[in-house]
Design a protein around this motif. Structure first.
Motif, PDB file in Angstrom:
ATOM      1  N   GLN A   9       1.572   3.454  65.294  1.00 35.04           N
ATOM      2  CA  GLN A   9       1.006   4.254  64.219  1.00 35.04           C
ATOM      3  C   GLN A   9       0.113   5.356  64.774  1.00 35.04           C
ATOM      4  O   GLN A   9       0.110   6.471  64.270  1.00 35.04           O
ATOM      5  CB  GLN A   9       0.200   3.364  63.260  1.00 35.04           C
ATOM      6  N   GLY A  13       1.165   8.771  63.494  1.00 36.66           N
ATOM      7  CA  GLY A  13       0.440   9.324  62.368  1.00 36.66           C
ATOM      8  C   GLY A  13      -1.025   9.574  62.591  1.00 36.66           C
ATOM      9  O   GLY A  13      -1.825   9.415  61.679  1.00 36.66           O
ATOM     10  N   ASP A  16      -2.600  11.850  60.064  1.00 37.84           N
ATOM     11  CA  ASP A  16      -2.528  11.441  58.669  1.00 37.84           C
ATOM     12  C   ASP A  16      -3.875  10.883  58.205  1.00 37.84           C
ATOM     13  O   ASP A  16      -4.400   9.947  58.804  1.00 37.84           O
ATOM     14  CB  ASP A  16      -1.432  10.370  58.536  1.00 37.84           C
ATOM     15  N   PHE A  19      -3.847   7.249  57.437  1.00 41.88           N
ATOM     16  CA  PHE A  19      -3.825   6.466  58.665  1.00 41.88           C
ATOM     17  C   PHE A  19      -5.233   6.341  59.243  1.00 41.88           C
ATOM     18  O   PHE A  19      -5.637   5.270  59.688  1.00 41.88           O
ATOM     19  CB  PHE A  19      -2.895   7.096  59.703  1.00 41.88           C
ATOM     20  N   GLN A  22      -7.053   3.745  57.328  1.00 42.94           N
ATOM     21  CA  GLN A  22      -6.583   2.409  57.711  1.00 42.94           C
ATOM     22  C   GLN A  22      -7.153   2.006  59.068  1.00 42.94           C
ATOM     23  O   GLN A  22      -7.576   0.871  59.269  1.00 42.94           O
ATOM     24  CB  GLN A  22      -5.054   2.366  57.783  1.00 42.94           C
ATOM     25  N   GLN A  23      -7.140   2.960  59.997  1.00 41.93           N
ATOM     26  CA  GLN A  23      -7.646   2.674  61.340  1.00 41.93           C
ATOM     27  C   GLN A  23      -9.130   2.336  61.281  1.00 41.93           C
ATOM     28  O   GLN A  23      -9.579   1.381  61.922  1.00 41.93           O
ATOM     29  CB  GLN A  23      -7.397   3.877  62.244  1.00 41.93           C
TER      30      GLN A  23
END
Length: 108
Positions: A9, A13, A16, A19, A22-23
């Motif tokens: 990922q 991304g 993004d 992303f 999320q990270q």
């Protein structure tokens, strides 16, 4: 596996914004887990380590079993391919033999 997914990922991304969120959430979760682990009594830390080892062994066994099944499938497929190739060669040989027979009969 999680690390692999995360690495992929990150490569794909990293620009993004979803992303990145999320990270950041994942990193926050990791920090929380590490903090909770460090604040556990020593005997519980040992139990957690043993549990993680067992989980890792189970995952490894599953992967090995999966790879073993893949290998068996490949062997079967190769077996079928070899059998089909042998049959084709046998048919070709038979055709060539029949053609030679016809040529000999025509010459006589």
């Amino acid at each position: 596996i999680q690390h692999l997914k995360l690495s992929i990922q990150m490569l794909v991304g990293s620009q993004d914004p979803d992303f990145r969120l999320q990270q950041a959430q994942h990193q926050a979760q990791q920090r929380e887990i590490q903090y909770r682990y460090r604040t556990l009594p020593k005997y519980l830390q040992v139990q957690v380590q043993e549990h993680l080892k067992l989980q890792q062994q189970l995952e490894t066994q599953r992967l090995i079993e999966y790879q073993r099944n893949l290998l068996q499938q490949r062997r079967k497929t190769l077996g079928w391919l070899v059998a089909a190739k042998i049959e084709l060669l046998r048919q070709q040989k038979q055709r060539v033999h029949e053609q030679k027979k016809q040529q000999q009969q025509q010459q006589q």
